[in-house]
Design a protein around this motif. Structure first.
Motif, short mmCIF file in Angstrom:
data_model
loop_
_atom_site.label_atom_id
_atom_site.label_comp_id
_atom_site.label_asym_id
_atom_site.label_seq_id
_atom_site.Cartn_x
_atom_site.Cartn_y
_atom_site.Cartn_z
N UNK A 215 0.82 -1.22 0.00
CA UNK A 215 0.00 0.00 0.00
C UNK A 215 0.86 1.27 0.00
N UNK A 216 1.77 1.37 0.98
CA UNK A 216 2.63 2.56 1.02
C UNK A 216 3.47 2.64 -0.25
N UNK A 217 4.03 1.49 -0.65
CA UNK A 217 4.90 1.48 -1.83
C UNK A 217 4.16 1.98 -3.05
N UNK A 218 2.95 1.47 -3.25
CA UNK A 218 2.22 1.84 -4.46
C UNK A 218 1.76 3.29 -4.40
N UNK B 79 3.24 5.75 -2.78
CA UNK B 79 4.43 6.57 -2.97
C UNK B 79 4.84 6.59 -4.44
N UNK B 80 4.85 5.40 -5.02
CA UNK B 80 5.27 5.30 -6.41
C UNK B 80 4.31 6.05 -7.33
N UNK C 24 5.25 9.52 -7.11
CA UNK C 24 6.53 9.67 -7.80
C UNK C 24 6.36 9.76 -9.31
#
Lengths: 293, 304
Positions: free
Chosen positions: B32-35, B37-38, B41
């Motif tokens: 969740x955080x990764x997606x 953030x990405x 980005x």
């Protein structure tokens, strides 16, 4: 969600059904025999080339067997300082040995809770897990790199391991497994004064052996063979896994071809051995996980 | 699944929390955080950095869609899918029917067909590139071709005709066909023998039995297998990377670069995490759309 409902594990081999007699047996066996040769050829080539000398392997003439047997390739494999194969194998082993049991354990814990502990918000947690299943696994390598990179996980063993410990797939499979789990066992435990965690640890877990073995074996294989993520996160030779080392070896400028094949043999040996020993569980795992997606 | 309102059992909540916490936190951070953030980005100029701060709107997406290399990668994966999906499906079904029809030594045959599934794509690519399809007269494919009087073929560099597809497709086929065979075998063994007995009474031929009993009974398995093959095809990376190499920052000489190799090059090679992130979302979108479309045509989930 209906597709996520489990089927029973594959039934034990059943005698062939009716109507199969009138074919005549021979063609089937001839065909299967030919296919066996085709499927085994790459393995034969690996062994053959791993034991050849360098001139022999690059000779334009075909030869069936290495002559003489060149065992020095296995020594060369580990002696090349630019590709630290021994260290890479060790890395792979550490990673798989941590990922498989811990990942399976986490899956079992969450799967049990989602199947058997009825609390408000359970559905929400289930959906939360399920959603991550629908995101295509490998396109997440960029996002995951971004996060693991920010946490300082580049070129570390934990950076390779951590994201793979949490598998929605494993959770769902365990949940399905525990949905069919006999309730009497848990009731008996509760009567004996065990709490929820006690029932899980003392009664449920010891009775989940076959499921743990089958998913654990699959996770081990997946971890050992994984390439993209370790390539992304482990750029320094000290954090290379065996697959990365082999790939680097393969794409290097000067290649010691027989040593490369020796490397391939060494890399697949543990898994082939495991496949042969734990086949029952692996087949179960494949059948279980395949029917679910 | 109806539930009554009841008093909250706090001990149950506690146990539930303890048991689910690792997975909930882990998926939260790494998915969740990764997606999220990405995703942010992908609207930033994030060259050489993974931190946010330089908003450029849709520029990364525009760059991506304007890049012929990216469009080529989509073409590559489309072609690959067209080859690999039907071939793998038919081969694994045929293999399962064959193994199921064998009485003696079935376990042996099943094991042999399954064992390549233990081999990594890296190792398979190595064998394919350096031994089977190396293009030398002593390469296995050329040796066999020589038996039939064919001239040696430079398998991995010949693009007209694009014979390198033979190497790419056979590699994956060898690795995966046994795994899908297991799924079909499980499906075949779940078919009740009485159906075939009834068919025999009606005098069906072998082909009719297969067409009107086996295939319909395998419908759910078939849909699952098809979906698995398709998803696996979209994620092609290892064999392309290892068969054709990938030069970093545009020095690549590869005749085929599927999207994940393109993404790897832009994110890890060029260190352009903005474009890499945008690519991840374009691909996700494409995969979701295709999955939904396939569901519409194949009837995924329709059975109930």
């Amino acid at each position: 969600m209906a597709v996520l409902t489990p089927e029973a594990p594959p039934a034990p081999v059943r005698p062939a059904g009716p109507g199969r007699r009138n074919w005549g047996r021979a063609p089937k066996y001839v065909l299967a025999g030919v296919l066996v040769l085709v499927f085994l050829t790459p393995f034969y080539i690996m062994v053959r080339n791993a034991l050849m000398t360098r001139p022999q392997v690059s000779s334009p003439d075909w030869s069936w067997l290495p002559d003489p047997l060149s065992w020095v390739n296995f020594h060369d494999l580990f002696a090349d300082p630019s590709v630290p194969m021994g260290h890479a194998l060790l890395n792979s082993l550490v990673i798989a040995v941590i990922t498989a049991p811990v990942g399976t354990m986490f899956g079992s814990m969450a799967g049990y809770a989602l199947a058997r502990i009825d609390v408000p918000g359970r559905r929400a947690v289930f959906t939360y897990v399920l959603v991550t299943l629908m995101i295509p696994q490998s396109v997440t390598f960029v996002p995951t790199f971004v996060v693991v990179g920010a946490m300082g996980g580049v070129n570390t063993t934990w950076g390779i391991i951590a994201p793979n410990l949490f598998s929605a797939f494993t959770v769902i499979l365990f949940r399905n497994f525990y949905l069919r789990f006999p309730a009497e066992i848990e009731e008996a435990g509760r009567l004996d004064g065990l709490g929820y965690l006690g029932v899980y640890r003392r009664l449920v877990l010891p009775n989940s052996g076959s499921m743990i073995a089958s998913l654990g074996a699959l996770m081990f294989i997946e971890s050992w063979n994984s390439f993209l993520w370790p390539l992304v996160i482990g750029q320094d030779p000290s954090s290379w896994t065996a697959q990365i080392a082999l790939s680097t070896f393969l794409t290097a400028q000067t290649i010691n071809l027989p040593a490369l094949f020796a490397g391939a043999l060494v890399t697949i040996a543990p898994l082939v051995a495991m496949f042969l020993v734990a086949q029952r569980f692996i087949v179960r795992g494949i059948a279980a996980s395949g029917l679910k997606e | 699944m109806k539930r009554r309102r009841r008093k909250v059992d706090w001990r149950a909540v506690g146990a539930f929390t303890v048991l689910t916490a690792p997975v909930v936190i882990g998926l939260g951070v790494f998915k969740y955080v990764a997606i999220a953030w990405s995703f942010l980005l992908s609207f930033n100029d994030a060259r050489g950095t993974i931190s946010l701060g330089h908003w450029i709107g849709f520029d990364n997406y525009a760059f991506l869609l304007g890049d012929s290399a990216f469009r080529d990668s989509l073409l590559v994966i489309a072609l690959f899918t067209v080859f690999i999906v039907p071939v793998t499906f038919v081969a694994s079904l045929a293999l399962a029917v064959l193994v199921n029809a064998i009485r003696r030594g079935r376990a042996f045959f099943r094991t042999v067909f399954l064992i390549p599934g233990a081999v990594s794509y890296v190792v398979a690519a190595l064998v394919w590139k350096m031994a089977l399809f190396n293009g030398l007269p002593s390469g296995v494919a050329n040796v066999i071709g020589g038996l039939f009087g064919a001239d040696p073929v430079p398998w991995l560099s010949e693009t007209s005709p694009p014979v390198y597809w033979v190497a790419v497709v056979t590699l994956r086929l060898w690795l995966q066909v046994g795994l899908y065979m297991i799924l079909f075998l499980a499906g075949l063994q779940a078919i009740s023998p009485s159906l075939y007995e009834a068919g025999e009474l009606d005098g069906t031929t072998k082909w009719q039995a297969f067409r009107y009993i086996t295939l319909p009974q395998l419908r759910n398995t078939s849909v699952a297998v098809l979906l698995l093959i398709l998803i696996a095809a979209f994620q092609a990376f290892d064999e392309f990377y290892n068969l054709f190499g990938t030069g970093l920052s545009g020095t690549a000489t590869a005749p085929v670069k599927p999207p994940l190799v393109y993404l790897y090059d832009s994110a890890l090679g060029d260190q352009n995490y903005g474009v890499g992130s945008a690519g991840a979302f374009v691909l996700t979108l494409i995969i979701v759309v295709i999955t939904l479309l396939q569901g519409k045509f194949v009837g995924f989930g329709k059975k109930d």
